[in-house]
Design a protein around this motif. Structure first.
Motif, mmCIF file in Angstrom:
data_model
loop_
_atom_site.group_PDB
_atom_site.id
_atom_site.type_symbol
_atom_site.label_atom_id
_atom_site.label_comp_id
_atom_site.label_asym_id
_atom_site.label_seq_id
_atom_site.Cartn_x
_atom_site.Cartn_y
_atom_site.Cartn_z
ATOM 1 N N VAL A 114 6.662 7.443 4.121
ATOM 2 C CA VAL A 114 6.355 8.193 5.338
ATOM 3 C C VAL A 114 5.473 9.370 4.940
ATOM 4 C CG1 VAL A 114 7.356 9.735 7.081
ATOM 5 C CG2 VAL A 114 8.470 7.557 6.568
ATOM 6 N N TYR A 115 4.544 9.757 5.793
ATOM 7 C CA TYR A 115 3.787 10.979 5.520
ATOM 8 C C TYR A 115 3.529 11.728 6.818
ATOM 9 C CZ TYR A 115 -0.660 9.006 7.242
ATOM 10 O OH TYR A 115 -1.657 8.479 8.027
ATOM 11 N N SER A 116 3.367 13.031 6.686
ATOM 12 C CA SER A 116 3.084 13.888 7.834
ATOM 13 C C SER A 116 1.812 14.675 7.568
ATOM 14 C CB SER A 116 4.246 14.855 8.086
ATOM 15 O OG SER A 116 5.422 14.151 8.418
ATOM 16 N N PHE A 123 -6.964 5.603 5.830
ATOM 17 C CA PHE A 123 -6.750 4.869 4.582
ATOM 18 C C PHE A 123 -5.286 4.495 4.361
ATOM 19 C CE2 PHE A 123 -10.300 7.879 3.976
ATOM 20 C CZ PHE A 123 -11.332 6.958 3.898
ATOM 21 N N LEU A 124 -4.394 5.138 5.097
ATOM 22 C CA LEU A 124 -2.963 4.872 4.935
ATOM 23 C C LEU A 124 -2.368 4.109 6.109
ATOM 24 C CD1 LEU A 124 -1.727 8.325 3.527
ATOM 25 C CD2 LEU A 124 -2.118 6.212 2.250
ATOM 26 N N ARG A 125 -3.196 3.741 7.076
ATOM 27 C CA ARG A 125 -2.654 3.182 8.321
ATOM 28 C C ARG A 125 -1.887 1.883 8.116
ATOM 29 N NH1 ARG A 125 -6.163 -0.767 10.498
ATOM 30 N NH2 ARG A 125 -8.099 -0.984 9.314
ATOM 31 N N SER A 126 -2.162 1.158 7.026
ATOM 32 C CA SER A 126 -1.444 -0.096 6.764
ATOM 33 C C SER A 126 -0.444 0.030 5.624
ATOM 34 C CB SER A 126 -2.442 -1.216 6.424
ATOM 35 O OG SER A 126 -3.297 -1.483 7.510
ATOM 36 N N TYR A 233 4.698 -1.736 7.856
ATOM 37 C CA TYR A 233 3.690 -1.453 6.834
ATOM 38 C C TYR A 233 4.057 -0.333 5.865
ATOM 39 C CZ TYR A 233 2.433 1.582 10.802
ATOM 40 O OH TYR A 233 2.474 2.464 11.859
ATOM 41 N N GLY A 234 5.128 0.408 6.130
ATOM 42 C CA GLY A 234 5.560 1.435 5.180
ATOM 43 C C GLY A 234 6.549 0.920 4.150
ATOM 44 N N LEU A 235 6.931 -0.357 4.258
ATOM 45 C CA LEU A 235 8.003 -0.915 3.430
ATOM 46 C C LEU A 235 7.456 -1.707 2.243
ATOM 47 C CD1 LEU A 235 11.080 -1.332 3.129
ATOM 48 C CD2 LEU A 235 10.845 -3.360 4.590
ATOM 49 N N TYR A 236 8.084 -1.497 1.080
ATOM 50 C CA TYR A 236 7.678 -2.175 -0.156
ATOM 51 C C TYR A 236 8.913 -2.729 -0.869
ATOM 52 C CZ TYR A 236 3.342 0.524 0.387
ATOM 53 O OH TYR A 236 2.179 1.070 0.867
ATOM 54 N N LEU A 237 8.885 -4.021 -1.178
ATOM 55 C CA LEU A 237 9.903 -4.586 -2.062
ATOM 56 C C LEU A 237 9.608 -4.048 -3.458
ATOM 57 C CD1 LEU A 237 12.230 -6.455 -2.763
ATOM 58 C CD2 LEU A 237 10.637 -8.371 -2.763
ATOM 59 N N TYR A 238 10.533 -3.263 -3.982
ATOM 60 C CA TYR A 238 10.248 -2.491 -5.190
ATOM 61 C C TYR A 238 10.673 -3.189 -6.479
ATOM 62 C CZ TYR A 238 10.361 1.491 -8.435
ATOM 63 O OH TYR A 238 10.180 2.324 -9.508
#
Length: 242
Positions: A114-116, A123-126, A233-238
């Protein structure tokens, strides 16, 4: 017969999730097509996690069985030469025949970004969820313990089904400029579970739900109690651990 384990990373933006579906691009479908071309066999790929459309992976694990004698080193090069730029095989190794990418896994972990900022970055929209107003990180951190341990997480699932008990081993919220990072490690996840947890914690960061409210959602054991869901789109399998 050989059993090959691949560790892969992918940008899920242009895919309809991991699991193969007819007439749309998926991670599994793309991998199977490339591996079938290389080996000349009808390859079936097994994934450790079935990420949804738009979700990314840093260390997804898959395995497949083959009679091909292609050396591992050459297989790695061949696969990466045919895959689109959005999918990369990071490691390849031969494993015992009973290894199963999904059922052999002891834990899985995800991160959510997440970013504010005053305005969203194109560049971060996806790749991260934009929130104009920054949620209170301390408030969110103070509440993550609610989710730890073995619980019925049906209230944090996008779909009904049997087997909704999961155990969260670790969960945290921290800041690493420019992101607020949500980290969750468990023995498994229900569909949409991480994104619903993030949604509730963000609401808590804004002061719209408190500890009692979150506990009541968990104890209700009923879907549909959470207002909205964090975007995929903010989720990553880490990481997958065996």
């Amino acid at each position: 017969m050989r059993n090959i384990k691949l560790t892969i990373a992918y940008d899920g933006s242009s895919f309809f999730g991991f699991q193969i579906q007819p007439n749309v691009p998926t991670i599994q479908g793309t991998l199977e097509s490339v591996l079938t071309e290389i080996t000349g066999e009808n390859i079936e790929v097994i994934g450790a996690g079935r990420t949804d459309a738009g979700v990314h992976a840093i260390n997804q694990v898959v395995n497949f069985k083959t009679n091909s004698r292609i050396p591992i080193e050459k297989l790695l090069i061949a696969v990466n030469s045919l895959l689109p730029d959005s999918i990369v095989v990071k490691e390849a190794e031969e494993v015992p025949l009973d290894f199963h990418a999904r059922f052999s896994a002891k834990s899985r972990s995800y991160i959510y970004l997440v970013y504010s900022a005053p305005s969203p970055s194109p560049f971060l929209r996806s790749y991260a969820w934009y929130l104009k107003e920054k949620p209170d990180i301390q408030k969110m951190s103070d509440l993550v313990d609610i989710f730890k341990g073995e619980k019925d997480f049906i209230s944090f699932s996008k779909s009904d089904g049997e087997g909704t008990i999961r155990e969260i081993y670790d969960i945290s919220v921290f800041e690493k400029n420019p992101f607020i990072i949500f980290y969750t490690k468990a023995n498994g996840f229900l569909r949409g579970m991480v994104r619903l947890i993030v949604r509730v914690l963000v609401d808590a960061g804004y002061g719209s739900i408190d500890r009692e409210g979150i506990e009541s959602i968990i104890n209700a054991k009923r879907r549909g109690l959470i207002r909205g869901i964090a975007p995929p789109y903010g989720l990553y399998l880490y990481r997958i651990e065996y």
